[in-house]
Design a protein around this motif. Structure first.
Motif, mmCIF file in Angstrom:
data_model
loop_
_atom_site.group_PDB
_atom_site.id
_atom_site.type_symbol
_atom_site.label_atom_id
_atom_site.label_comp_id
_atom_site.label_asym_id
_atom_site.label_seq_id
_atom_site.Cartn_x
_atom_site.Cartn_y
_atom_site.Cartn_z
ATOM 1 N N GLY A 113 0.781 -1.232 0.000
ATOM 2 C CA GLY A 113 0.000 0.000 0.000
ATOM 3 C C GLY A 113 0.810 1.278 0.000
ATOM 4 O O GLY A 113 0.224 2.364 0.090
ATOM 5 N N LEU A 114 2.128 1.213 -0.138
ATOM 6 C CA LEU A 114 2.950 2.414 -0.023
ATOM 7 C C LEU A 114 3.137 3.166 -1.337
ATOM 8 O O LEU A 114 3.594 4.303 -1.331
ATOM 9 N N ARG A 115 2.804 2.549 -2.445
ATOM 10 C CA ARG A 115 2.926 3.252 -3.725
ATOM 11 C C ARG A 115 1.704 4.147 -3.915
ATOM 12 O O ARG A 115 0.563 3.676 -3.863
ATOM 13 N N PRO A 116 1.901 5.440 -4.113
ATOM 14 C CA PRO A 116 0.783 6.388 -4.068
ATOM 15 C C PRO A 116 -0.345 6.089 -5.052
ATOM 16 O O PRO A 116 -1.519 6.092 -4.676
ATOM 17 N N ASP A 119 -1.171 1.568 -5.733
ATOM 18 C CA ASP A 119 -1.808 0.823 -4.644
ATOM 19 C C ASP A 119 -3.091 1.488 -4.153
ATOM 20 O O ASP A 119 -3.601 1.122 -3.088
ATOM 21 N N ARG A 120 -3.623 2.428 -4.886
ATOM 22 C CA ARG A 120 -4.795 3.158 -4.404
ATOM 23 C C ARG A 120 -5.991 2.227 -4.194
ATOM 24 O O ARG A 120 -6.660 2.266 -3.161
ATOM 25 N N ARG A 121 -6.273 1.375 -5.166
ATOM 26 C CA ARG A 121 -7.411 0.450 -5.041
ATOM 27 C C ARG A 121 -7.156 -0.569 -3.937
ATOM 28 O O ARG A 121 -8.075 -0.942 -3.197
ATOM 29 N N TYR A 122 -5.917 -1.020 -3.839
ATOM 30 C CA TYR A 122 -5.600 -1.984 -2.779
ATOM 31 C C TYR A 122 -5.803 -1.381 -1.395
ATOM 32 O O TYR A 122 -6.313 -2.048 -0.492
ATOM 33 N N ARG A 123 -5.426 -0.127 -1.195
ATOM 34 C CA ARG A 123 -5.599 0.497 0.117
ATOM 35 C C ARG A 123 -7.069 0.526 0.526
ATOM 36 O O ARG A 123 -7.404 0.331 1.702
ATOM 37 N N ALA A 124 -7.952 0.782 -0.435
ATOM 38 C CA ALA A 124 -9.384 0.767 -0.131
ATOM 39 C C ALA A 124 -9.839 -0.640 0.246
ATOM 40 O O ALA A 124 -10.608 -0.826 1.199
ATOM 41 N N LEU A 125 -9.357 -1.649 -0.496
ATOM 42 C CA LEU A 125 -9.714 -3.034 -0.190
ATOM 43 C C LEU A 125 -9.145 -3.454 1.159
ATOM 44 O O LEU A 125 -9.814 -4.149 1.934
ATOM 45 N N ARG A 126 -7.931 -3.036 1.465
ATOM 46 C CA ARG A 126 -7.306 -3.387 2.745
ATOM 47 C C ARG A 126 -8.124 -2.867 3.914
ATOM 48 O O ARG A 126 -8.273 -3.550 4.927
ATOM 49 N N HIS A 127 -8.661 -1.659 3.763
ATOM 50 C CA HIS A 127 -9.484 -1.093 4.831
ATOM 51 C C HIS A 127 -10.702 -1.970 5.099
ATOM 52 O O HIS A 127 -11.091 -2.176 6.259
ATOM 53 N N VAL A 128 -11.297 -2.528 4.051
ATOM 54 C CA VAL A 128 -12.462 -3.398 4.212
ATOM 55 C C VAL A 128 -12.059 -4.724 4.842
ATOM 56 O O VAL A 128 -12.684 -5.205 5.796
ATOM 57 N N LEU A 129 -10.988 -5.344 4.327
ATOM 58 C CA LEU A 129 -10.593 -6.676 4.789
ATOM 59 C C LEU A 129 -10.149 -6.677 6.248
ATOM 60 O O LEU A 129 -10.311 -7.688 6.940
ATOM 61 N N ARG A 130 -9.614 -5.565 6.707
ATOM 62 C CA ARG A 130 -9.126 -5.498 8.086
ATOM 63 C C ARG A 130 -10.139 -4.878 9.042
ATOM 64 O O ARG A 130 -9.844 -4.710 10.217
ATOM 65 N N HIS A 131 -11.304 -4.569 8.528
ATOM 66 C CA HIS A 131 -12.320 -3.963 9.387
ATOM 67 C C HIS A 131 -12.833 -5.017 10.379
ATOM 68 O O HIS A 131 -13.030 -6.182 10.009
ATOM 69 N N PRO A 132 -13.065 -4.651 11.631
ATOM 70 C CA PRO A 132 -13.532 -5.621 12.631
ATOM 71 C C PRO A 132 -14.795 -6.372 12.223
ATOM 72 O O PRO A 132 -14.944 -7.559 12.529
ATOM 73 N N LEU A 133 -15.708 -5.717 11.524
ATOM 74 C CA LEU A 133 -16.931 -6.404 11.105
ATOM 75 C C LEU A 133 -16.637 -7.481 10.069
ATOM 76 O O LEU A 133 -17.233 -8.562 10.091
ATOM 77 N N ALA A 134 -15.715 -7.187 9.141
ATOM 78 C CA ALA A 134 -15.351 -8.183 8.142
ATOM 79 C C ALA A 134 -14.654 -9.375 8.791
ATOM 80 O O ALA A 134 -14.908 -10.535 8.431
ATOM 81 N N ILE A 135 -13.792 -9.109 9.746
ATOM 82 C CA ILE A 135 -13.103 -10.195 10.447
ATOM 83 C C ILE A 135 -14.087 -11.043 11.224
ATOM 84 O O ILE A 135 -14.019 -12.276 11.227
ATOM 85 N N ARG A 136 -15.050 -10.386 11.868
ATOM 86 C CA ARG A 136 -16.058 -11.135 12.628
ATOM 87 C C ARG A 136 -16.894 -12.021 11.715
ATOM 88 O O ARG A 136 -17.179 -13.180 12.032
ATOM 89 N N ALA A 137 -17.266 -11.489 10.552
ATOM 90 C CA ALA A 137 -18.068 -12.274 9.609
ATOM 91 C C ALA A 137 -17.276 -13.470 9.085
ATOM 92 O O ALA A 137 -17.809 -14.574 8.954
ATOM 93 N N PHE A 138 -15.997 -13.260 8.783
ATOM 94 C CA PHE A 138 -15.163 -14.345 8.262
ATOM 95 C C PHE A 138 -14.995 -15.446 9.308
ATOM 96 O O PHE A 138 -14.942 -16.634 8.982
#
Length: 251
Positions: A113-116, A119-138
């Motif tokens: 996610g460090l490339r401006p 990695d823009r789309r990946y940073r948005a996806l990372r925020h979703v994947l690491r969200h507590p609600l997503a982790i709880r659902a998984f």
């Protein structure tokens, strides 16, 4: 070390990692694992991925031997928690890590996610994947269902990890060095491109590379940092090395 991707890597890679950890337990002052040790890591309340068992046991032995272990979450093993921290005994954290390692003023970060722009789309996806609600659902999915689902997705993401030959992370290291001129060392992983070079201004940029390609790692002492390849011996030869300088100069 970083990017062993155990669970995807062949058995010979896991054997090399375990051999390396056994060496670390008796020879190292500390160990930093800079992300993606595992192809997939997730902690259910009573279950962990089967493919990581032997390596986790070896890591626990390192911690039990009194060697501090810091494990920075990568993009493939960013769902750790109490098993790693309490049962294994490692300092599992989300990067960046900033502090001193062997006396060097350092910044250590996995690098995803460090490339401006890239990695823009990946940073948005990372925020979703690491969200507590997503982790709880998984966590509600059965491991026999969720593990193949996650590893299939991670295989796809890994195949694009180094298409720019590491240039994007090198640029990120330059920005990190310019942001804090007192920093002596910047370490990333993620790109799978083993790198050790002195940047303009004197800061060293290092990337230990991926054990999928070769079992390379960084050996850091008070006065020297070296890129080495693990060959099962107590003292692997330096592939490349830099001595520490007391005052950074332009090179």
């Amino acid at each position: 070390m970083s990017d062993a991707h155990l669970g995807f890597a062949g058995d010979e890679v896991e054997r090399a990692v375990i051999s390396f950890l056994r060496h670390v337990a008796t020879h190292a002052g500390s160990l930093v694992i800079n992300g993606d040790l595992f192809e997939f890591w997730f902690e259910w309340r009573t279950v962990i991925p089967r493919r990581g068992f032997r390596t986790i046991a070896a890591l626990a032995d390192v911690a039990d031997a009194g060697v501090p272990v810091t494990m920075i979450a990568g993009n493939h093993d960013c769902w750790g928690g109490d098993v790693l921290r309490e049962d294994v005994g490692v300092d599992y954290r989300f990067g960046p890590w900033v502090g001193e390692i062997a006396g060097w003023r350092a910044r250590i970060e996995h690098g995803d996610g460090l490339r401006p722009k890239e990695d823009r789309r990946y940073r948005a996806l990372r925020h979703v994947l690491r969200h507590p609600l997503a982790i709880r659902a998984f966590r509600w999915l059965h491991p026999d269902l969720s593990t193949p689902l996650a590893t299939h997705s991670s295989n796809a993401s890994r195949s694009y990890s180094a298409f720019d030959k590491g240039r994007g992370l090198r640029d990120a290291a330059i920005r990190a060095a310019e942001a804090d001129p007192s920093r002596e060392l910047v370490i990333f992983g993620h790109s799978h491109v083993a790198t050790l070079e002195r940047l303009p201004g004197g800061t060293l940029y290092a990337n230990p590379g991926s054990w999928l390609d070769a079992p390379t790692f960084l050996h850091i002492t008070d006065e020297r940092i070296a890129m080495r390849q693990w060959d099962g011996s107590a003292e692997s030869a330096d592939l490349n090395a830099f001595d520490r300088i007391s005052e950074k100069t332009l090179t």
